[in-house]
Write a protein that holds these residues in place. Structure first.
Motif, PDB file in Angstrom:
ATOM      1  N   ALA A  66      59.248  62.633 117.196  1.00 41.32           N
ATOM      2  CA  ALA A  66      60.134  61.629 117.095  1.00 41.32           C
ATOM      3  C   ALA A  66      60.637  61.580 115.606  1.00 41.32           C
ATOM      4  O   ALA A  66      61.823  61.454 115.532  1.00 41.32           O
ATOM      5  CB  ALA A  66      59.379  60.298 117.294  1.00 41.32           C
ATOM      6  N   SER A  67      59.812  61.822 114.534  1.00 33.60           N
ATOM      7  CA  SER A  67      60.215  61.998 113.345  1.00 33.60           C
ATOM      8  C   SER A  67      61.075  63.111 113.004  1.00 33.60           C
ATOM      9  O   SER A  67      61.961  63.340 112.457  1.00 33.60           O
ATOM     10  CB  SER A  67      59.119  62.000 112.117  1.00 33.60           C
ATOM     11  N   TYR A  68      60.674  64.186 113.595  1.00 35.80           N
ATOM     12  CA  TYR A  68      61.428  65.609 113.423  1.00 35.80           C
ATOM     13  C   TYR A  68      62.818  65.566 114.179  1.00 35.80           C
ATOM     14  O   TYR A  68      63.706  66.120 113.510  1.00 35.80           O
ATOM     15  CB  TYR A  68      60.286  66.684 114.270  1.00 35.80           C
ATOM     16  N   VAL A  69      62.893  64.886 115.406  1.00 34.20           N
ATOM     17  CA  VAL A  69      64.055  65.088 116.136  1.00 34.20           C
ATOM     18  C   VAL A  69      65.172  63.737 115.362  1.00 34.20           C
ATOM     19  O   VAL A  69      66.283  64.110 115.210  1.00 34.20           O
ATOM     20  CB  VAL A  69      63.637  64.839 117.746  1.00 34.20           C
ATOM     21  N   PHE A  70      64.445  62.666 115.287  1.00 32.70           N
ATOM     22  CA  PHE A  70      65.484  61.613 114.782  1.00 32.70           C
ATOM     23  C   PHE A  70      65.487  61.164 113.485  1.00 32.70           C
ATOM     24  O   PHE A  70      65.973  60.508 113.019  1.00 32.70           O
ATOM     25  CB  PHE A  70      65.178  60.587 115.808  1.00 32.70           C
ATOM     26  N   GLY A  71      64.498  61.650 112.861  1.00 29.31           N
ATOM     27  CA  GLY A  71      64.448  61.098 111.139  1.00 29.31           C
ATOM     28  C   GLY A  71      65.203  62.178 110.358  1.00 29.31           C
ATOM     29  O   GLY A  71      65.982  63.011 110.772  1.00 29.31           O
ATOM     30  N   SER A  72      65.048  61.825 108.886  1.00 28.39           N
ATOM     31  CA  SER A  72      65.631  62.359 108.122  1.00 28.39           C
ATOM     32  C   SER A  72      65.519  63.741 107.846  1.00 28.39           C
ATOM     33  O   SER A  72      64.294  63.954 107.956  1.00 28.39           O
ATOM     34  CB  SER A  72      65.591  61.467 106.628  1.00 28.39           C
TER      35      SER A  72
END
Length: 307
Positions: free
Chosen positions: A176-182
């Motif tokens: 989730a962090s990798y795809v949608f994060g900064s």
């Protein structure tokens, strides 16, 4: 009841014990009716049985299992092990940084964090290794206390299923962090996996049909943790939500699998979730390689999020 002594001694004409051919005996197993000496007989509910029949019966007795198909256990094993590993990694980072509250001040720490550009370059271990890193003792203690209070899930799911939920939720949080994060965000912490266990706990409470008060308590704890995630900018809400969704989905597949096809359903759930997560990483990696990203996690344009 005690085993009756062999009154026959060595009288001629008596059969020999099947396990001790040199011992004539007038006794026999009530189950297989083979001759057996007193040493080879075990007190049973009706008469005596030979040790071979007793051992065979023990192997065929079905042990009680949970709704997930796990054999009943007295205490968790993986949860204490995970806590020990997390604490050990923290102590190592403290030793390398020579600072308890600034344990992230070392090259080793940053070589294991979840850092999008590095993952895109092929450092595939970061989504897993980052789950054992923590920024300072408070971050560590909060996560380990939460993990300990969720230990009953290991008893419900069994060690293998629990490990799958834990590590897939960890991977889900990073995805989730990798795809949608900064692009320049750097993350660490076990919260993605822990939120996955929280999601699994909600599913378990519903599946086991616990009372309304228990369900509301669990949902209240979950809502409070999500509120904290929203209110503190340094905490990665995306990692928490990703872990929560994946953990709940995998636990659902574990607990709601039809008993007759439990293994197929559980394996299928794990395979499908794994394929979906790998697909997200692959899709995002192709995008990251085409973007300009921060190569120095200490630069001003980069920031750190904790999980």
């Amino acid at each position: 009841m005690s085993i009756p002594p062999d009154q026959t001694g060595t009288q001629a004409g008596l059969p020999a014990c099947v396990r001790h051919p040199d011992r004539p005996t007038g006794l026999s197993c009530t189950r297989c009716e083979r001759p057996a000496c007193p040493q080879c007989l075990v007190d049973a509910s009706v008469g005596f049985q030979c040790v071979d029949c007793v051992n065979a019966a023990n192997r065929t007795v079905r042990r009680a299992t949970t709704v997930a198909g796990a054999e009943l256990a007295d205490k968790p094993v993986l949860v204490p092990t995970l806590i020990v590993v997390n604490v050990a990694v923290f102590l190592l980072t403290v030793a390398l940084a020579e600072d308890v509250f600034g344990n992230d001040r070392s090259a080793f720490f940053h070589a294991l964090t979840s850092y999008t550009p590095s993952i895109a370059e092929g450092q595939w271990w970061r989504p897993f290794s980052s789950g054992f890193l923590h920024y300072g003792p408070i971050h560590l203690v909060v996560n380990m206390i939460a993990l300990w209070f969720l230990r009953d899930l290991e008893l419900l799911l069994g060690r293998v299923r629990f490990a799958l939920v834990y590590f897939l939720a960890m991977l889900g949080g990073d995805a989730a962090s990798y795809v949608f994060g900064s692009l320049g965000a750097e993350g660490a912490g076990a919260s993605g996996a822990i939120y996955g266990l929280l999601g699994g706990l909600v599913i378990a409470v519903i599946r086991l049909k616990r009372d309304r008060h228990t369900l509301m308590t669990v949902l209240g704890v979950l809502a409070l943790n999500l509120a904290i995630s929203v209110s503190i900018p340094q905490i990665s809400l995306l990692a928490h939500l990703g872990g929560l969704v994946v953990g709940a989905a995998v636990t659902f597949g574990m607990l709601y699998a039809p008993p007759a096809r439990r293994t197929q359903w559980q394996v299928g759930t794990v395979v499908l979730v794994t394929i979906a997560l790998v697909g997200l990483f692959a899709l995002r990696t192709s995008q990251v390689t085409d973007e300009v990203f921060c190569t120095d996690p200490t630069a001003l344009e980069c920031f750190i999020t904790t999980r």
